[in-house]
Design a protein around this motif. Structure first.
Motif, PDB file in Angstrom:
ATOM      1  N   ASN A   1      -6.097   9.369  -7.239  1.00  0.00           N
ATOM      2  CA  ASN A   1      -4.655   9.516  -7.406  1.00  0.00           C
ATOM      3  C   ASN A   1      -4.163   8.233  -8.070  1.00  0.00           C
TER       4      ASN A   1
ATOM      5  N   TYR B   1      -0.833   5.931  -9.856  1.00  0.00           N
ATOM      6  CA  TYR B   1       0.601   5.694  -9.698  1.00  0.00           C
ATOM      7  C   TYR B   1       1.066   4.661 -10.715  1.00  0.00           C
TER       8      TYR B   1
ATOM      9  N   TYR C   1      -0.088   6.448   8.731  1.00  0.00           N
ATOM     10  CA  TYR C   1      -0.905   5.298   8.380  1.00  0.00           C
ATOM     11  C   TYR C   1       0.066   4.174   8.028  1.00  0.00           C
TER      12      TYR C   1
ATOM     13  N   PHE D   1       0.553   0.012   6.509  1.00  0.00           N
ATOM     14  CA  PHE D   1      -0.058  -0.987   5.637  1.00  0.00           C
ATOM     15  C   PHE D   1       0.850  -2.203   5.480  1.00  0.00           C
TER      16      PHE D   1
ATOM     17  N   TYR E   1       1.085  -5.374   2.550  1.00  0.00           N
ATOM     18  CA  TYR E   1       0.597  -5.900   1.292  1.00  0.00           C
ATOM     19  C   TYR E   1       1.227  -7.271   1.054  1.00  0.00           C
TER      20      TYR E   1
ATOM     21  N   LEU F   1      -3.762  -5.568  -0.695  1.00  0.00           N
ATOM     22  CA  LEU F   1      -3.756  -5.058   0.668  1.00  0.00           C
ATOM     23  C   LEU F   1      -4.160  -6.159   1.644  1.00  0.00           C
TER      24      LEU F   1
ATOM     25  N   LYS G   1      -4.519  -2.674   7.255  1.00  0.00           N
ATOM     26  CA  LYS G   1      -4.082  -1.298   7.394  1.00  0.00           C
ATOM     27  C   LYS G   1      -4.384  -0.795   8.799  1.00  0.00           C
TER      28      LYS G   1
ATOM     29  N   LEU H   1      -5.071   2.829  10.505  1.00  0.00           N
ATOM     30  CA  LEU H   1      -5.306   4.255  10.305  1.00  0.00           C
ATOM     31  C   LEU H   1      -5.392   4.980  11.647  1.00  0.00           C
TER      32      LEU H   1
ATOM     33  N   LYS I   1       2.597   5.896   5.417  1.00  0.00           N
ATOM     34  CA  LYS I   1       2.243   7.174   4.811  1.00  0.00           C
ATOM     35  C   LYS I   1       1.920   8.171   5.922  1.00  0.00           C
TER      36      LYS I   1
ATOM     37  N   TYR J   1       1.244  12.414  -1.091  1.00  0.00           N
ATOM     38  CA  TYR J   1       0.344  11.399  -1.638  1.00  0.00           C
ATOM     39  C   TYR J   1       1.026  10.048  -1.725  1.00  0.00           C
TER      40      TYR J   1
ATOM     41  N   PRO K   1       3.036   6.782  -0.448  1.00  0.00           N
ATOM     42  CA  PRO K   1       3.486   5.925   0.645  1.00  0.00           C
ATOM     43  C   PRO K   1       4.933   5.486   0.407  1.00  0.00           C
TER      44      PRO K   1
END
Lengths: 111, 114
Positions: free
Chosen positions: A32, A34, B32, B34, B36, B46, B49, B51, B94, B100, B102
């Protein structure tokens, strides 16, 4: 390992000129992809995302467009730049958990 | 719609002091999470994270974050900061499955003073 590259890193363009920013990903297939933009002192704005070749979703109506001619190539374009198009453009791909991996960025100044 | 709130736009701190950057999100489903980091004129990197599993997550550069489901928070902490930690920090969330895309917070600028 996976890598992502985008270019050019910096460009200065006059108003009304065309734009092409390129992004390529290596080491993964069918990612994917972006395109984000950061205006000065502001957060991230999602412009486009793509889940496959030729599949582009636009998040913000504007004079920009995106294309994905190959699995791991993502291109951001404009036919005529506006002053408001200035900013820092970031390409990214997403991992299995939804985390994004960003390129180095392209700083566009429209004069 | 999901939203992410980073409560502080700027956090000044002295070198070797502890720091906490706050992040709250709104979501009715499992997520999820995150963090950054972005250094000047660079892309985002990153940091860590979440999960699933342990709610305390350790990341790079000595940072850690704790997921608190009841408070829908994911605050970032470091016990002792360095000048080199000066950067912009973004929290993102997300949903499991589904979109798809976030959702990012607006960022917190961490400024470490000598």
């Amino acid at each position: 390992s996976q890598t992502i590259h985008q270019w050019p890193a910096t460009l200065v363009q006059p108003v009304g000129s065309p734009l092409s920013l390129e992004c390529t990903v290596e080491g993964t297939s069918n990612p994917n992809l972006y395109w984000y933009r950061q205006a000065a002192g502001r957060g991230l704005q999602l412009l486009f995302y793509s889940v496959g070749i030729g599949q582009i979703s636009s998040e913000v109506p504007q004079n920009l467009s995106a294309s994905r001619p190959q699995d791991r190539q993502f291109i951001l374009s404009s036919k005529k730049l506006l002053l408001s198009d200035s900013g820092f453009y970031l390409c990214a791909w997403s991992g299995v958990g939804g985390e994004l991996f960003f390129g180095e960025g392209s700083r566009l100044t429209v004069l | 719609a999901q939203s992410v709130t980073q409560l502080d736009s700027q956090v000044p701190v002295f070198e070797e002091a502890p720091v906490e950057l706050r992040c709250n999100y709104s979501s009715s489903v499992s997520v999820y999470l995150f963090w950054y980091v972005q250094y000047p004129n660079q892309g985002l990197q990153l940091l860590l994270k979440y999960l699933s599993g342990s709610t305390l997550v350790k990341g790079i550069n000595g940072f850690e974050a704790e997921f608190n489901k009841s408070q829908t928070s994911f605050h970032l902490r470091k016990p002792s900061v360095h000048i080199s930690d000066t950067a912009e920090y973004f929290c993102a969330v997300k949903d499991w499955g589904g979109s798809y895309i976030p959702t990012f917070g607006r960022g917190t600028s961490l400024i470490v003073h000598p």
